[in-house]
Structures are given as structure tokens and as C-alpha cells.
Design an enzyme around this catalytic site. Structure first.
Site, short mmCIF file in Angstrom:
data_model
loop_
_atom_site.label_atom_id
_atom_site.label_comp_id
_atom_site.label_asym_id
_atom_site.label_seq_id
_atom_site.Cartn_x
_atom_site.Cartn_y
_atom_site.Cartn_z
CG LEU A 36 -2.28 -1.35 1.05
CD1 LEU A 36 -2.28 -0.69 2.40
CD2 LEU A 36 -3.01 -0.98 0.24
CG ASP A 37 0.27 4.28 -3.13
OD1 ASP A 37 1.42 3.58 -3.51
OD2 ASP A 37 -0.36 5.49 -3.20
CE LYS A 38 5.86 8.47 4.36
NZ LYS A 38 7.11 9.33 5.23
CB THR A 72 -2.55 3.68 1.13
OG1 THR A 72 -3.16 4.58 -0.09
CG2 THR A 72 -4.43 3.38 0.81
#
Length: 449
Positions: free
Chosen positions: A279-281, A283
Site C-alpha cells: 500500500l502507498d505510504k 494509504t
């Protein structure tokens, strides 16, 4: 498969304050895992691909931490709170809950009532499926294999580094190589087990060395984690905002991988840290980890075959017109920005399905399902649609409501690496996302789809 052999399996549970629903569950560490297989219903099969930038209307297509986490809809393992049924995104009947460290019970999702996670209409029918009993696991070869009927995979028990499985009478005389082809073990893993004497047979008892001690490759950094689900093969952690899943530069610290390494260390689990997806930082939501080599191989194959499903909630800017749709637009790297991605005809194929959950005066709450897993896919696709995610400054979003992108993984579905059972977890919205929704509702009033 049991989670270190504590407790006994039970069905259902008592109603409580949890935000999810559960089809089958188990107390902490008890029993074995079994159940049905399938895929979450999110509105039909994949429509034909379109050209870059094309958006198709899909209406009418068929589709050990404390905290707010929820357990998988599986027996065995260590559920942390109320779990959810595997399929369905409409209003459905209530289902029994299970006790866990993060809460317990189930909540009914009814017409006109905001359901789980503060999102209206989230819930669904209870789903049952045919279990894995009797299926074969041939890995090639021309010789006919004996039937796998009678193999009770969910009755296998872990003893230290070994998994022990009692063989039925019909398989008592089957040669070892034939038995290995009947088990849900990829050929490469089976070959390595045999080569290191990791398969032993004692009469009707088959022993597999599936859990050898491993050295973690990340230095432990303690933080109390929100564990959504855990058994001997699998760990699912609810990632908080502002934390990367794993290091992106040399000697980086403070990632979720370091926290998971500390959790393994504190719970005396000699496991490598193997994340299956990222997951993105900024998110939030579930991150799946494989705790042994078998699980890693199975999960890698499931990702390639799109049998691991990730469902997200996003707060998009503006009012999304269509109730449902498919964004089929290839994504490539932005030549002018090293971390940005953009829709590009020469990019990699990327498909995102979306469904409007709630509309406000100038925002729309949408649920999204990934059919591919490109970097920043949802963020790029919603921005391309003209509705960037609130708070996502990299792709045109603004920050009066959220100080980060309002993107949350609310559901994760995966096949159990040993039994093949279809597992799922839900993760509650984080506090800042929930607060943004409350503010919009207070300012604009509640609006249905």
C-alpha cells in the site's frame, strides 16, 4: 489450519460491538480451517478492454494488536474482532460474530441505515461454498493419481516445525511421490521438502516440515500492531497512515516490515517478513504476509491469477455521475516526475472498477476494486476521471478535509494457502477518514447512491 493449537473451533459467536459480519470463525488458535472457495461479487465479469483513457459505464453488469481490526471469515487462526462474509456488497442479513481482542459480534446492515465503517449499505448475504474435501492437487505427470477423497486438510496440526496430517485408509499404501501430488503444495516446494528430508511418513501419519526456523531480515522495531487475522501460514496487518510497507532506500527504518519483525520476535515466531502486496505510504488498510515458503508460493500465484482481491474506499472530489463504472486506462511513469504515474497509451494495462456509495455537495464516496495492481493505480485513475482523491496533492487533490489521500483498503480476500478456503477481512476506516465523512454529512446531509 490451527494457530499454534490453542482453544477449540466454534461456529458463530455472540453479538457485540464489532463492525463486520462472519460466516465461519474460530476462537484464538483453535481447530482447523475449512470452507468454500470463490471470488467476491463486485458486479460481473471483466468487460472488453478499451483504449487509453476510456471509461465505461458498468451499470447493469453482474458483480496481536488491539484496535478496530476484524478477523477473517475462516475457522482456525486468531480472529481479532468481528469478521465478514466473503461476498456481496449490498444490504444483507446479519451473520454471527466471533470473539477477538479488538471487539466482537456482528452488526445488521439495513436499508436506509449507514452500515459498516460509516459507509451506508455495506454488508451482504452470508456465503457458503463447497469445501476443499475431495479435490485433487496434481502437479503434472501422466500416471493417473489416486483420489484425494478422505484427506481432511483442515484437521492437520502443527507440531513445532512440522505439520502432521492423518491419512485416510484409502491413501495408506500410496507412494510418497503420489501423496505429494495430492496435497496443495507447489511442485517446487514439494521437491525441496523431499530433498531436505522434510517429508516423513509413519504409518497413516504424514509429517511435513513446513515451518523451519528462519532469520528475519529486518531489525525489530516495536509498535503495537492492529492484527486483523493470523494463523500459522498467514498474517494480516492493518497498516496505519504515514508508514511505508517496506524500505524503499538503503538503511531505511520505521517501516511496517520492521514492526512486523518485532511482532514475530515478541511472539517467538522465527519467520521471515514476506509481504504479498503493498500500500502507498499514506494509504491505510490490510497488508497480507506469508509466514512460510508454502504460503509465499501460493500467494504469489494467487496474485498473478487475480485470486487475491483488494477492495478500497476513497473520497473523491466532485460528484461522480455514474453509479458504477470501469476505468480501463494503461498507466506509465511520468517522464517529468520520478514518483508520479500517468495514463499513457504505452503504459501497462490497468483496470479499476468503481461503485458510488454516497454523494455529497462536492465529494463522492466510492468503493473500488482492482483488477490489476499498478503503482498508484486508484489515485491515477480517479484523477484521470476528473475526480482526484481528497487530500492527494500529487494527483490534483486538495486538503481542506484530509491532510493525506483519503484512500483506505476496506476489504482483502485471499485463498488459504493450505486448505484453499476463501478468506476475507474488513478493516474499519481510520479516524481521520471517518471524521471527514462526518463533517461532510453534517454540512451536506446524508445522500444515498
Amino acid at each position: 489450519m490451527a494457530g499454534r493449537g490453542r482453544g477449540q473451533q466454534e461456529r458463530g459467536g455472540r453479538r457485540g460491538s464489532g463492525a463486520g459480519q462472519q460466516e465461519r470463525t474460530g476462537r484464538r488458535g483453535g481447530g482447523g480451517a475449512g470452507g468454500g472457495r470463490g471470488s467476491a461479487s463486485f458486479g460481473g465479469g471483466r468487460p472488453p478492454r478499451g483504449e487509453a483513457g476510456r471509461t465505461r459505464d458498468a451499470a447493469g453488469s453482474g458483480g496481536r494488536g488491539r484496535g478496530a481490526g476484524m478477523a477473517a471469515s475462516s475457522a482456525g487462526g486468531r480472529p481479532r474482532s468481528a469478521a465478514s462474509p466473503d461476498g456481496g456488497y449490498g444490504r444483507g442479513e446479519p451473520s454471527a460474530g466471533a470473539r477477538g481482542r479488538g471487539g466482537s459480534g456482528a452488526r445488521r446492515s439495513e436499508a436506509g441505515v449507514r452500515g459498516d465503517f460509516g459507509i451506508p449499505g455495506f454488508g451482504g448475504p452470508r456465503v457458503r461454498g463447497a469445501g476443499p474435501a475431495g479435490r485433487g492437487f496434481a502437479h503434472g505427470g501422466s500416471a493417473p493419481l489416486p483420489s484425494a477423497a478422505g484427506l481432511q486438510l483442515n484437521a492437520a496440526k502443527r507440531k513445532g516445525e512440522w505439520l502432521e496430517l492423518k491419512l485416510p485408509e484409502s491413501l495408506a499404501a500410496v507412494p510418497l511421490n503420489g501423496l505429494m501430488q495430492l496435497l496443495p503444495i507447489p511442485g517446487k516446494v514439494a521437491g525441496r521438502l523431499i530433498s531436505v528430508n522434510g517429508v516423513q511418513r509413519q504409518g497413516k501419519l504424514l509429517r511435513l516440515k513446513l515451518f523451519p526456523e528462519e532469520r528475519p531480515e529486518f531489525d525489530p522495531e516495536w509498535m503495537e500492531l492492529n492484527i486483523l487475522y493470523e494463523d500459522d501460514f498467514t498474517l494480516v496487518v492493518n497498516k496505519p497512515p504515514g508508514m511505508e510497507v517496506h524500505p524503499s532506500v538503503k538503511d531505511q527504518r520505521g517501516t511496517l516490515a520492521h514492526k512486523v519483525a518485532a511482532y514475530y520476535d515478541m511472539t517467538n515466531q522465527a519467520c521471515r517478513v514476506r509481504h504479498v502486496h503493498r500500500l502507498d505510504k499514506d494509504t491505510t488498510g490490510p497488508v497480507l504476509y506469508a509466514k512460510n515458503e508454502l504460503a509465499h508460493y501460493v500467494f504469489d500465484a494467487a496474485m498473478r491469477e487475480k485470486r487475491i482481491e483488494r477492495i478500497y474506499a476513497a473520497l473523491a472530489e466532485g460528484v461522480v455521475k455514474d453509479a458504477k463504472g470501469v476505468i480501463d486506462a494503461p498507466i506509465g511513469q511520468d517522464r517529468h516526475h520520478s514518483t508520479r504515474r500517468r495514463v499513457s497509451e504505452t503504459g501497462e494495462s490497468a483496470v479499476t472498477r468503481y461503485e458510488v456509495i454516497e454523494r455529497f455537495a462536492d465529494h463522492t464516496l466510492v468503493r473500488l476494486r482492482l483488477e490489476t495492481g499498478r503503482t498508484h493505480q486508484i489515485r491515477v485513475h480517479l484523477s484521470h476521471l476528473g475526480h482526484p482523491i481528497a487530500g492527494d496533492g500529487l494527483y490534483g487533490g486538495h486538503r481542506p478535509i484530509m491532510q493525506r489521500q483519503a484512500l483506505h483498503g476496506e476489504k482483502l480476500v485471499w485463498p488459504h494457502p493450505w486448505t484453499g478456503e476463501r478468506m476475507s477481512v474488513h478493516a474499519q476506516l481510520p479516524d481521520d477518514f471517518a471524521a471527514a465523512l462526518r463533517a461532510l454529512r453534517d454540512a451536506n446531509g446524508y445522500s444515498k447512491r
